[in-house]
Enzyme design. Structure first.
Site, PDB file in Angstrom:
ATOM      1  N   CYS A 192       0.797  -1.542   0.270  1.00 23.39           N
ATOM      2  CA  CYS A 192       0.137  -0.308  -0.350  1.00 23.39           C
ATOM      3  C   CYS A 192       1.005   1.068   0.134  1.00 23.39           C
ATOM      4  O   CYS A 192       0.819   2.471  -0.536  1.00 23.39           O
ATOM      5  CB  CYS A 192      -0.721   0.308   1.262  1.00 23.39           C
ATOM      6  SG  CYS A 192      -0.459  -0.427   2.866  1.00 23.39           S
TER       7      CYS A 192
ATOM      8  N   GLU B 214      -3.744   3.887  -7.937  1.00 20.45           N
ATOM      9  CA  GLU B 214      -3.471   2.855  -7.258  1.00 20.45           C
ATOM     10  C   GLU B 214      -3.218   1.058  -8.346  1.00 20.45           C
ATOM     11  O   GLU B 214      -3.396   0.667  -8.643  1.00 20.45           O
ATOM     12  CB  GLU B 214      -3.560   2.268  -5.974  1.00 20.45           C
ATOM     13  CG  GLU B 214      -3.169   0.941  -5.041  1.00 20.45           C
ATOM     14  CD  GLU B 214      -3.763   1.408  -4.155  1.00 20.45           C
ATOM     15  OE1 GLU B 214      -4.521   0.089  -4.051  1.00 20.45           O
ATOM     16  OE2 GLU B 214      -2.512   1.104  -3.015  1.00 20.45           O
TER      17      GLU B 214
HETATM   18  P1  NAI Z   1     -10.415  -5.929  -1.025  1.00 21.75           P
HETATM   19  O1  NAI Z   1     -10.006  -3.948  -0.684  1.00 21.75           O
HETATM   20  O2  NAI Z   1     -11.406  -5.697  -1.447  1.00 21.75           O
HETATM   21  O3  NAI Z   1      -9.924  -7.095   0.100  1.00 21.75           O
HETATM   22  C1  NAI Z   1      -9.493  -6.596   1.626  1.00 21.75           C
HETATM   23  C2  NAI Z   1     -10.152  -7.584   2.294  1.00 21.75           C
HETATM   24  O4  NAI Z   1     -11.892  -7.195   1.968  1.00 21.75           O
HETATM   25  C3  NAI Z   1     -10.382  -8.474   2.077  1.00 21.75           C
HETATM   26  O5  NAI Z   1     -10.443 -10.077   3.112  1.00 21.75           O
HETATM   27  C4  NAI Z   1     -11.576  -8.673   1.548  1.00 21.75           C
HETATM   28  O6  NAI Z   1     -11.958 -10.475   1.150  1.00 21.75           O
HETATM   29  C5  NAI Z   1     -11.988  -7.775   1.939  1.00 21.75           C
HETATM   30  N1  NAI Z   1     -13.736  -7.734   1.596  1.00 21.75           N
HETATM   31  C6  NAI Z   1     -14.103  -7.490   0.219  1.00 21.75           C
HETATM   32  N2  NAI Z   1     -15.134  -6.592  -0.395  1.00 21.75           N
HETATM   33  C7  NAI Z   1     -15.973  -7.545   1.202  1.00 21.75           C
HETATM   34  C8  NAI Z   1     -16.550  -6.354   2.191  1.00 21.75           C
HETATM   35  N3  NAI Z   1     -18.193  -5.833   0.200  1.00 21.75           N
HETATM   36  N4  NAI Z   1     -17.112  -6.213   3.040  1.00 21.75           N
HETATM   37  C9  NAI Z   1     -16.238  -6.681   3.679  1.00 21.75           C
HETATM   38  N5  NAI Z   1     -15.472  -6.859   3.641  1.00 21.75           N
HETATM   39  C10 NAI Z   1     -14.852  -7.285   2.623  1.00 21.75           C
HETATM   40  O7  NAI Z   1      -8.886  -5.730  -2.020  1.00 21.75           O
HETATM   41  P2  NAI Z   1      -8.916  -6.694  -3.561  1.00 21.75           P
HETATM   42  O8  NAI Z   1     -10.225  -7.528  -4.236  1.00 21.75           O
HETATM   43  O9  NAI Z   1      -8.396  -8.160  -3.330  1.00 21.75           O
HETATM   44  O10 NAI Z   1      -7.868  -6.097  -4.400  1.00 21.75           O
HETATM   45  C11 NAI Z   1      -8.083  -4.907  -5.113  1.00 21.75           C
HETATM   46  C12 NAI Z   1      -7.408  -3.654  -5.897  1.00 21.75           C
HETATM   47  O11 NAI Z   1      -7.659  -3.184  -4.215  1.00 21.75           O
HETATM   48  C13 NAI Z   1      -5.848  -4.370  -5.762  1.00 21.75           C
HETATM   49  O12 NAI Z   1      -5.855  -4.653  -6.774  1.00 21.75           O
HETATM   50  C14 NAI Z   1      -5.417  -3.568  -5.378  1.00 21.75           C
HETATM   51  O13 NAI Z   1      -5.245  -2.039  -6.330  1.00 21.75           O
HETATM   52  C15 NAI Z   1      -6.173  -2.536  -3.646  1.00 21.75           C
HETATM   53  N6  NAI Z   1      -5.594  -2.682  -2.165  1.00 21.75           N
HETATM   54  C16 NAI Z   1      -4.739  -2.208  -1.983  1.00 21.75           C
HETATM   55  C17 NAI Z   1      -4.287  -2.693  -0.784  1.00 21.75           C
HETATM   56  C18 NAI Z   1      -4.056  -1.653   0.562  1.00 21.75           C
HETATM   57  O14 NAI Z   1      -3.231  -2.681   2.231  1.00 21.75           O
HETATM   58  N7  NAI Z   1      -4.274  -0.620   0.306  1.00 21.75           N
HETATM   59  C19 NAI Z   1      -4.195  -4.822  -0.213  1.00 21.75           C
HETATM   60  C20 NAI Z   1      -5.352  -5.315  -0.584  1.00 21.75           C
HETATM   61  C21 NAI Z   1      -5.415  -5.020  -2.052  1.00 21.75           C
END
Ligand code: NAI
Ligand code: MG
Length: 479
Positions: free
Chosen positions: A283, A382
């Site tokens: 991140c 990002e």
């Molecule tokens: P995401 O933000 O959807 O996933 C992170 C967590 O949230 C996971 O545990 C997921 O299961 C959970 N989650 C997803 N939808 C949810 C909902 N509706 N309610 C509650 N929890 C939920 O990220 P994703 O889809 O895995 O990755 C997509 C993009 O997000 C990546 O390409 C990246 O750009 C970004 N990302 C950024 C992160 C950071 O640390 N800033 C970490 C992961 C992804």
């Protein structure tokens, strides 16, 4: 240790209402089929956590005993570090040297750091008007839902649960569906350490199913989330129904700024680790490199040549510097941004393609674009992969202006030998963390979190205790 695939609820390993597969992104092979918590299991986990939280055994446990439990857990993680690190690498695709030298040692250090706070949560005595004694107590919030991403699976989980447990809360941990395995191992070790059943529950599952049910549950007191800005927005909207407390650590587009007076070799190394450590799935990745015009050509040339020689491949090979991206979806997203870089007129100077590693896995080369400007998608959005966007600036004011031209504000780096310039940049840049002549430094004692749309609330450091305690003001009439 062996892999666990069931849900940990109330100290028992239980089945979910469905299953999902987690795979090794370096080989595309399924590692395990993991049970998924549906709304019913989420409810069971919340009831177990509530019961464990209310139980006198936990509520009235001596604080130094909570500290001892966290220390024991740290010792157990340390003892099993090799297996845990290998599991993290299999599940996520990151180089083994990262899991074994950084991720898992950080978990151990972090558990020990917050163990030290468990018996130091003091309140204040406040001089109020009239004949009263007024004092404050810092109490746990209750049942905490921790939703964590796949890029630093166990590490970020520990950022939430170490302070939460130190402060006396009960925790329900929902790891990302891409990387559920190390969180389950931690659950097993927490039981072995002697945490009362129900104080730490681990419920893998997909975001819209398990995550959503956890955020919706009326008896969860707070959600601590790290992940994408779009999911963070959704989590906050859903939590508003409670309303329940939320803290969010979201995305970034962090500037890494090189002034002409910098040690250029050090700056090149910093630019490389800034974007390529963790495959760029970080991140705080230094995904925008800002270079002062007079050193631009020299710096970009060095950078491109070093980037081109970075080894992409088998994460278990000690020589590998860039492992596999976490999923086919993430690889496609990254390749889409490389295409966008070409379309928007940026100049490719290194990488730019999928890397072929024995014909399998989700690998992308270390990629550097030059001649980027702030309006291009690769400078605004990002990417979360090994893709660097290089921009040029003239002087400090211009550097700050370009650095701040983003919706995000997670981190920033600055390279200069001029102390005054470094501190002026640190003052004026809108970011939660600033690194001077270094990049990607973390410590359990130093706060981490975002300005602007990178979120709010802080992980790590003493300040993180505020996320897991609430203050009670007590009035006592003296006459
Ligand atoms: P995401 O933000 O959807 O996933 C992170 C967590 O949230 C996971 O545990 C997921 O299961 C959970 N989650 C997803 N939808 C949810 C909902 N509706 N309610 C509650 N929890 C939920 O990220 P994703 O889809 O895995 O990755 C997509 C993009 O997000 C990546 O390409 C990246 O750009 C970004 N990302 C950024 C992160 C950071 O640390 N800033 C970490 C992961 C992804
Ligand atoms: Mg996986």
């Amino acid at each position: 240790m062996e892999l666990r695939t069931k849900l940990l609820i109330g100290g028992e390993w239980v089945a979910g209402s469905s299953r999902f597969q987690t795979l090794n992104p370096a080989t595309e092979e399924t590692i395990a089929e993991v049970e998924e918590a549906g709304a019913g299991e989420v409810d069971l986990a919340v009831r177990s956590a509530r019961e464990a939280f209310e139980s006198p055994k936990w509520r009235h446990m001596d604080p130094h005993r909570r500290a001892a439990l966290l220390w024991t857990l740290a010792d157990l993680v340390e003892r099993n570090a090799e297996f845990i690190a290998a599991t993290e690498t299999r599940d996520n695709g990151k180089p083994l040297f990262e899991s074994s030298k950084v991720d898992i040692p950080f978990v151990v250090a972090n558990l020990r750091y917050f163990a030290g706070w468990a018996d130091k949560l003091t309140g204040d005595v406040i001089p109020v008007s009239g004949g009263f004694l007024n004092y404050t107590l810092r109490e746990p919030i209750g049942v905490i839902g921790a939703i964590v991403p796949w890029n630093f699976p166990l590490n970020i989980a520990s950022w939430k649960l170490a302070p939460a447990l130190a402060c006396g809360n009960a925790v329900i941990l929902k790891p990302a569906e891409q990387t559920p395995l190390t969180a389950l191992l931690l659950g097993e070790l927490a039981l072995e350490a002697g945490f009362p059943p129900g104080i730490l529950n681990v419920i893998p599952g997909r975001g819209p199913i398990t995550g959503q049910a956890l955020v919706e549950h009326p008896d969860v007191d707070k959600i601590c989330f790290t992940g994408s800005t779009s999911t963070g927005r959704l989590v906050m909207r859903t939590a508003a129904e409670g309303p329940k407390k939320v803290s969010l650590e979201l995305g970034g587009k962090s500037p890494n700024v090189v002034f002409a007076d910098a040690d250029l070799d050090a700056a090149v190394r910093g630019a490389l680790t800034g974007i390529f450590y963790g495959k760029g799935e970080v991140c705080a990745a230094g995904s925008r490199l800002l270079v002062e015009r007079s050193v631009h050509d020299e710096l970009v040339e060095k950078l491109a040549s070093k980037a081109s020689s970075m080894s992409v491949g088998d994460p278990t090979d000690p020589k590998t510097r860039i492992g596999a991206l976490v999923s086919a979806e993430q690889r496609d997203k990254v390749l889409g941004y490389i295409e966008a870089g070409h379309q928007d007129g940026a100049k490719l100077v290194a990488g730019g393609n999928q890397a072929d590693v024995n014909g399998r896995g989700y690998f992308v080369e270390a990629t550097v674009f030059d001649a980027v400007d702030s309006s291009m998608r690769i400078a605004r959005e990002e990417i979360f992969g090994p893709v660097l966007a290089t921009l040029t600036f003239d002087g400090l004011e211009d550097a700050v202006d370009i650095a701040n031209r983003t919706i995000y504000g997670l981190a920033a780096g600055v390279w200069t030998r001029d102390v005054g310039k470094a501190h002026r940049f640190a003052r004026d840049v809108q970011a939660g963390t600033v690194w001077v002549n270094t990049y990607n430094r973390y410590d359990p004692a130093s706060p981490f979190g975002g300005f602007k749309q990178s979120g709010f609330g802080r992980d790590l450091g003493e300040i993180a205790l505020q996320e897991y305690t609430q203050t009670k003001s007590v009035w006592v009439a003296l006459d």
